[in-house]
Design an enzyme around this catalytic site. Sequence first.
Site, PDB file in Angstrom:
ATOM      1  NE  ARG A   1      -3.675 -44.842 -13.664  1.00 29.53           N
ATOM      2  CZ  ARG A   1      -3.868 -45.002 -12.364  1.00 29.53           C
ATOM      3  NH1 ARG A   1      -3.761 -46.194 -11.812  1.00 29.53           N
ATOM      4  NH2 ARG A   1      -4.165 -43.965 -11.604  1.00 29.53           N
TER       5      ARG A   1
ATOM      6  CE  LYS B   1     -17.827 -39.285   4.182  1.00 34.98           C
ATOM      7  NZ  LYS B   1     -17.214 -40.262   5.090  1.00 34.98           N
TER       8      LYS B   1
ATOM      9  N   GLY C   1     -10.632 -40.336 -10.537  1.00 33.69           N
ATOM     10  CA  GLY C   1     -11.433 -41.445 -11.067  1.00 33.69           C
ATOM     11  C   GLY C   1     -12.854 -41.063 -11.428  1.00 33.69           C
TER      12      GLY C   1
ATOM     13  N   GLY D   1      -5.067 -39.919  -6.826  1.00 35.25           N
ATOM     14  CA  GLY D   1      -4.470 -39.349  -5.615  1.00 35.25           C
ATOM     15  C   GLY D   1      -3.355 -38.347  -5.890  1.00 35.25           C
TER      16      GLY D   1
HETATM   17  C1  3PG Z   1      -3.545 -45.340  -8.412  1.00 29.23           C
HETATM   18  O1  3PG Z   1      -4.141 -46.269  -8.960  1.00 29.23           O
HETATM   19  O2  3PG Z   1      -4.120 -44.336  -7.978  1.00 29.23           O
HETATM   20  C2  3PG Z   1      -2.055 -45.390  -8.359  1.00 29.23           C
HETATM   21  O3  3PG Z   1      -1.597 -46.488  -9.071  1.00 29.23           O
HETATM   22  C3  3PG Z   1      -1.562 -45.423  -6.938  1.00 29.23           C
HETATM   23  O4  3PG Z   1      -2.015 -46.572  -6.287  1.00 29.23           O
HETATM   24  P1  3PG Z   1      -2.073 -46.603  -4.706  1.00 29.23           P
HETATM   25  O5  3PG Z   1      -3.141 -45.653  -4.288  1.00 29.23           O
HETATM   26  O6  3PG Z   1      -2.359 -48.021  -4.325  1.00 29.23           O
HETATM   27  O7  3PG Z   1      -0.718 -46.136  -4.209  1.00 29.23           O
HETATM   28 MG    MG Z   2      -5.302 -44.554  -5.453  1.00 31.98          MG
END
Ligand code: 3PG
Ligand code: MG
Length: 391
Positions: free
Chosen positions: A36, A193, A350, A373
Amino acid sequence: MAWKTLDDMDLDGKIVLTRVDINVPMDGGRVTDATRIARIKPTIDDIVAAGGTPVMLAHFGRPKGEVVPEMSLAHILPAVTETLGRDVTFIEQPSREALDALPAGTVVLVENTRFTNMETDNDPKMAQFLASLGDVFCNDAFSAAHRAHASTEGVAHLLPSCAGRLMAQELGALEKALTTPERPVVAVVGGAKVSTKLDLLGNLVRKVDFLVIGGGMANTFLAAKGIDVGKSLCEHDLAETAREILKKADEAGCEIILPVDIVVAREFKANAANETVGVDACPSDAMIFDAGPQSVARINEIITGAKTLVMNGPLGVFELEPFGTGTFAMLDTIAAQTTAGALVSVAGGGDTVAAINASGHADAFTYISTAGGAFLEWMEGKTLPGVAALG
Ligand code: 3PG
Ligand code: MG
């Protein structure tokens, strides 16, 4: 594209507040994956080259509005300095005065934006304070763009704003994959899931020609079709929902691909004794850990005929040998087709990125998102507040 890029902004002599996502994994005080950080380098380099002073705003972990020393960005400062190849000035409490006093081209990193709840509350006072620090706002944090926080959303309304290089790259890749894709399009969705990916499946069946479902999620679909999945991970209470998704897919002309054969074992551990059986022959005391060779052959045939692929989730428990066999065989095909120029392949999340890295094919993909996310929410068809605020 509704948003501006760095090329549309006058950056010379300007303080450029730059939202980045350097929420990187650490172990024993060391950054274990600096991807990142590496990916924001083009943005930082271009701002400096244009005469601007990049002031990086970032979160680190989830400190819940408290000052948590372990979540100080000071811990990753050495990795940021090394990866960007520049001296980086770390500032705990920024002020406009202090920033104005810096020589042009200084690269600044401000302490964890989440050390106050005003960030996650998207408090207008915090957005105003941040805006007072800079002249231009550049959002390069696609992977945090699903959060409507002061440093991702609020501040964007208060300053001339643009997308950074990584943000533009991520949005471009995703548009190519799902908004204006070359068909046929295949989506591979896996993971434990169904319940966490209902919106995703609902959106994808309307957009893609083939939807390959793998991992624990596949078991829920199999069970919904009346197949005995033994002791496999399975959300039996979602049977009706799964049947609705199958029906929706049918109506939309999307073919859902579920395993026709499976690799089963009785213990959740590497090299557990296992066997490959037809999908309707899972022993009552066994668990499904991978898609079998016939399933993978069918998936690979579809991928070979496709022009575009999006991937979020593996086919099986790839972390445990030999239950990554199906996932890795599929990744071999994706890599070969992409390398041959026959396929646009985009992946994110991930687990997915971990599987791709383990396969050694990371370089072969057209694009691998830095987002988890946010990638998922984008694929669900949701508007990301951090992106919308740039419009
Ligand atoms: C992540 O690592 O997915 C992003 O940096 C967002 O982090 P968060 O889910 O804590 O908002
Ligand atoms: Mg996250």
